[in-house]
Design a protein around this motif. Structure first.
Motif, short mmCIF file in Angstrom:
data_model
loop_
_atom_site.label_atom_id
_atom_site.label_comp_id
_atom_site.label_asym_id
_atom_site.label_seq_id
_atom_site.Cartn_x
_atom_site.Cartn_y
_atom_site.Cartn_z
N MET A 1 -31.19 -34.83 -3.55
CA MET A 1 -30.54 -34.45 -2.29
C MET A 1 -31.55 -34.40 -1.15
N SER A 2 -31.03 -34.53 0.06
CA SER A 2 -31.86 -34.36 1.24
C SER A 2 -32.29 -32.91 1.34
N GLU A 3 -33.28 -32.63 2.17
CA GLU A 3 -33.79 -31.26 2.33
C GLU A 3 -32.68 -30.31 2.76
N MET A 4 -31.86 -30.74 3.72
CA MET A 4 -30.81 -29.87 4.23
C MET A 4 -29.74 -29.61 3.17
N MET A 5 -29.38 -30.64 2.39
CA MET A 5 -28.35 -30.48 1.37
C MET A 5 -28.85 -29.63 0.21
N LYS A 6 -30.15 -29.70 -0.10
CA LYS A 6 -30.70 -28.82 -1.12
C LYS A 6 -30.57 -27.36 -0.69
N GLU A 7 -30.95 -27.09 0.55
CA GLU A 7 -30.86 -25.70 1.03
C GLU A 7 -29.41 -25.24 1.07
N LEU A 8 -28.51 -26.11 1.51
CA LEU A 8 -27.09 -25.76 1.56
C LEU A 8 -26.57 -25.46 0.16
N ASN A 9 -26.97 -26.27 -0.82
CA ASN A 9 -26.53 -26.05 -2.20
C ASN A 9 -27.07 -24.72 -2.73
N LEU A 10 -28.31 -24.39 -2.38
CA LEU A 10 -28.88 -23.12 -2.83
C LEU A 10 -28.15 -21.93 -2.19
N LEU A 11 -27.82 -22.05 -0.92
CA LEU A 11 -27.05 -20.99 -0.27
C LEU A 11 -25.70 -20.80 -0.96
N SER A 12 -25.08 -21.91 -1.31
CA SER A 12 -23.78 -21.84 -1.98
C SER A 12 -23.90 -21.24 -3.37
N LEU A 13 -24.98 -21.55 -4.08
CA LEU A 13 -25.21 -20.95 -5.40
C LEU A 13 -25.36 -19.43 -5.29
N LYS A 14 -26.06 -18.98 -4.27
CA LYS A 14 -26.22 -17.54 -4.07
C LYS A 14 -24.87 -16.87 -3.81
N GLN A 15 -24.05 -17.51 -3.01
CA GLN A 15 -22.71 -16.98 -2.75
C GLN A 15 -21.90 -16.90 -4.04
N GLU A 16 -21.98 -17.96 -4.84
CA GLU A 16 -21.25 -17.98 -6.11
C GLU A 16 -21.75 -16.90 -7.06
N ALA A 17 -23.07 -16.69 -7.09
CA ALA A 17 -23.64 -15.69 -7.98
C ALA A 17 -23.07 -14.30 -7.69
N LEU A 18 -22.94 -13.97 -6.42
CA LEU A 18 -22.36 -12.68 -6.05
C LEU A 18 -20.88 -12.64 -6.43
N CYS A 19 -20.20 -13.76 -6.23
CA CYS A 19 -18.77 -13.84 -6.53
C CYS A 19 -18.50 -13.62 -8.01
N VAL A 20 -19.28 -14.29 -8.88
CA VAL A 20 -19.01 -14.16 -10.32
C VAL A 20 -19.39 -12.78 -10.84
N MET A 21 -20.22 -12.05 -10.11
CA MET A 21 -20.51 -10.68 -10.51
C MET A 21 -19.33 -9.76 -10.21
N VAL A 22 -18.78 -9.85 -9.03
CA VAL A 22 -17.68 -8.94 -8.68
C VAL A 22 -16.37 -9.32 -9.36
N THR A 23 -16.27 -10.55 -9.86
CA THR A 23 -15.06 -10.98 -10.56
C THR A 23 -15.27 -11.04 -12.07
N CYS A 24 -16.23 -10.30 -12.57
CA CYS A 24 -16.57 -10.32 -13.99
C CYS A 24 -15.34 -10.11 -14.88
N SER A 25 -14.58 -9.06 -14.66
CA SER A 25 -13.43 -8.76 -15.51
C SER A 25 -12.41 -9.88 -15.48
N SER A 26 -12.17 -10.45 -14.31
CA SER A 26 -11.19 -11.54 -14.19
C SER A 26 -11.64 -12.77 -14.95
N LEU A 27 -12.93 -13.07 -14.89
CA LEU A 27 -13.44 -14.26 -15.57
C LEU A 27 -13.44 -14.08 -17.09
N LEU A 28 -13.73 -12.86 -17.54
CA LEU A 28 -13.66 -12.59 -18.97
C LEU A 28 -12.21 -12.69 -19.46
N GLU A 29 -11.30 -12.17 -18.67
CA GLU A 29 -9.87 -12.28 -19.03
C GLU A 29 -9.42 -13.73 -19.05
N HIS A 30 -9.93 -14.51 -18.09
CA HIS A 30 -9.57 -15.93 -18.03
C HIS A 30 -10.01 -16.65 -19.30
#
Length: 631
Positions: A337-366
């Motif tokens: 990836m380009s430099e900008m797309m790498k950083e954008l992907n990393l920002l998105s990963l951080k957002q997802e990491a927080l999301c999967v923590m707060v939705t732990c019970s829902s994901l386990l149920e899924h």
């Protein structure tokens, strides 16, 4: 005599070319654009007696398509109607084979000699197949840039860091230029604006049939990621960022549709470039690089049902997230990836990491439902899933700075905002922060929701002014001022039914009681729900068409998560009775009928018997069921 024979021979010589078919075959013609990928014209036979199209169709196996007998070829100011077909019967259901691919032939009158291209129009209905600019000249490559693109945009975007978010308030104007647009292709354009304070807002605008431009104006509060698409079959999806108070021009190359058809053929003809979006504005380079990215987003992929094992302990789940995050960030670093797309992907990963923590019970149920094939959301689950504690959230906070303002620029900003703002615990306590983004969002996002419903008080504003960044108070005050203006403009134009003043357990009966003896369809929906919008749009014509009847009552239930102005604006276009419920009322009715998501439908028969009928999410079944009930 000799002169006479000479004249006869000359006359015959002149006649022969007009009597002899001028056969010509164009193999794999380029297609400029289309509203579908279901059809591909792979060969055109041209003669003085007919124009013959060899068509490949691609669709879901054992599903059907239809080719209308009103199909025609179009060149400027002229139409050539369908005269025959081989391998398919016009106006009849054509069932696709197991392979999902079929071929047939369509015949039309001869096109004038010298015709360089034509459009294939499968009748004039909005959702019929349409292929534009089928080339007859033998071109093998698309132009480097689409016609109508300003010269200053014909250059590569600049790589570099992801731009910073802009904390400001302003009216933003976005002009969407559909390059290669033809009248009849699309009528409207829809944008979904995801803002750090106002959340998910839908905006619609007509497309000028002469210029192919749709213009949007909206109040913007902080940076916004926008999803857009023309309203119609086979429309393309756009993603781009805008800054508050600016005018941004987004140019969309509609030949992307034609290229995708051509490139599917066995003998691919590669396009000279992979861009479909060109932009001006603060985030122009980000928008264009994002559109051009060749590599797929690297992410947690947590919607599969296999993301987590439902038997995990809280410690195991948290450690899994930490390990996955490190592995995925390493994959991003090693990607091309380009430099900008790498950083954008990393920002998105951080957002997802927080999301999967707060939705732990829902994901386990899924995962539990996936493993046990238990997809009936009304079925009770006795298994007790792990619950995370502050120490588990702290493990994720140790991976990156959750207070970084740039997290507002990732692709999953709504998930980040929701995780920070509405978690059962305060992230600021986890990281021991007294100010910054996590503190501000925790306070400002609920206040913005109050402003969107015109409920913000002076005490609320005073609380917002205590934040270090004055943006939040300014933004919430501007949101409420806009809402008041728009509500004033809607005064007297729409009607919200008065919700009966009864206990929640009596509410449903009180709402449907006046409709006794009639068939009642109760639709649970909200303005922010995309599937709800699509279903309502599909059902609306039935009320004046196939299901026009005084014996059917359409009732719509929404809650206060639908911003008041948006709600009032939308219900003005939805025939029926509208009720806006508070949180307690909505929650009770959803539990009463075991609503598993929206849209959901409760059907009430003439005797007053009610039942959840989510099989009516199938549009055809809804029609047939209601027709039968009123016969």
């Amino acid at each position: 005599m000799r002169n006479l024979l000479f004249l006869i021979a000359a006359a015959l010589g002149a006649l022969l070319p007009s009597c002899t078919p001028a056969d010509r075959v164009v193999e794999n013609p380029l297609i400029e654009t289309a509203n579908t990928r279901t059809l591909d014209i792979v060969k055109v036979e041209l003669s003085d007696t007919a124009t013959v199209l060899h068509v490949n169709a691609y669709y879901r196996p054992k599903n059907w398509i239809v080719i209308s007998s009103d199909s025609y070829l179009q060149i400027p100011a002229r139409r050539f109607m369908l005269t025959g077909a081989e391998g398919i019967t016009p106006d009849s259901l054509f069932w696709m084979p197991k392979s999902g691919r079929a071929s047939f032939v369509l015949r039309f009158p001869p096109l004038p000699r010298g015709t360089k291209s034509f459009d294939f129009i499968e009748s004039d209905c909005d959702d019929c197949f349409k292929l534009y600019g089928v080339d007859l000249t033998g071109k093998t490559e698309y132009p480097e840039f689409p016609e109508g693109l300003p010269r200053e945009l014909r250059k590569a975007p600049k790589d570099g860091p992801v731009p910073d978010p802009i904390f400001a308030v302003g009216e933003t104007r976005v002009n969407i230029h559909l390059l290669g647009f033809r009248e009849g292709m699309y009528k409207d354009m829809t944008l979904y604006i995801n803002s750090m304070l106002t959340g998910h807002e839908r905006k619609d605008a007509p497309i000028d049939p002469e210029t192919g431009v749709a213009t949007f104006k909206f109040g913007q509060y902080g940076p916004s990621l926008i999803y857009g698409n023309p309203a119609g079959p086979g429309s393309m999806h756009l993603n781009f960022w805008t800054a508050p108070g600016e005018t941004a021009d987004i140019y969309v190359d509609l030949t992307e549709k034609g290229k995708s058809i051509v490139q599917r053929r066995g003998k691919e003809r590669k396009a000279s470039h992979d861009r479909k979006l060109y932009a001006t504005g603060t985030y122009a380079d980000l928008n264009m690089l994002y559109d051009m990215r060749a590599e797929k987003q690297i992410g947690f992929d947590f919607y599969t049902g296999k993301f987590a094992d439902y038997r995990m302990t809280a410690d195991e789940y948290a450690q899994m997230i930490v390990s996955k995050y490190k592995m995925l960030t390493d994959s991003v670093a090693r990607s091309g990836m380009s430099e900008m797309m790498k950083e954008l992907n990393l920002l998105s990963l951080k957002q997802e990491a927080l999301c999967v923590m707060v939705t732990c019970s829902s994901l386990l149920e899924h995962n539990y439902r996936s493993v046990n094939n238990l997809w009936d959301r009304n079925a009770k689950i006795d298994y007790k899933f792990a619950t995370l504690e502050p120490k588990h959230y702290a493990a994720v906070c140790g991976l990156f700075d959750i207070n970084d303002p740039k997290l507002l620029m990732g692709e999953f900003e709504p998930d980040y905002r929701t995780a920070i703002s509405y978690s059962a615990f305060d992230w600021a306590d986890i990281i021991h922060a007294e100010n910054g983004l996590v503190v501000d969002l925790r306070k400002a996002v609920p206040m913005a929701a109050k402003a969107a419903n015109c409920e913000l008080t002076e005490a609320d504003l005073a609380s917002l002014r205590s934040l270090k960044n004055p943006f939040y108070a300014e933004a919430c005050e501007a949101i409420q001022a806009r809402v008041r203006r728009e509500l004033a403009a809607l005064e007297g134009k729409v009607k919200i039914e008065e919700t009966p003043d009864v206990a929640p357990d009596k509410l449903f009966d009180a709402i449907v009681a006046p409709c006794k003896g009639k068939v009642v369809l109760v639709d649970f929906w909200n303005t922010w729900c995309g599937p709800c919008q699509a279903a309502i749009k599909a059902n609306e014509p039935l009320k004046t068409g196939e299901l026009k009847s005084d014996d059917i009552v359409w009732i719509y239930l929404a809650n206060e998560t639908s911003p008041l102005v948006t709600y009032k604006t939308q219900i003005g276009k939805i025939a029926g009775k509208h009720y806006r419920l508070n949180e307690e009322q909505w929650k009770y009715l959803c539990e009463k009928f075991k609503v598993d998501g929206i849209p959901s439908y409760v059907l009430v028969d003439r005797d007053g018997n009610s039942k959840l009928r989510n099989d009516l999410r199938n549009h055809d079944k809804l029609k047939k069921t209601l027709k039968k009930m009123i016969e």
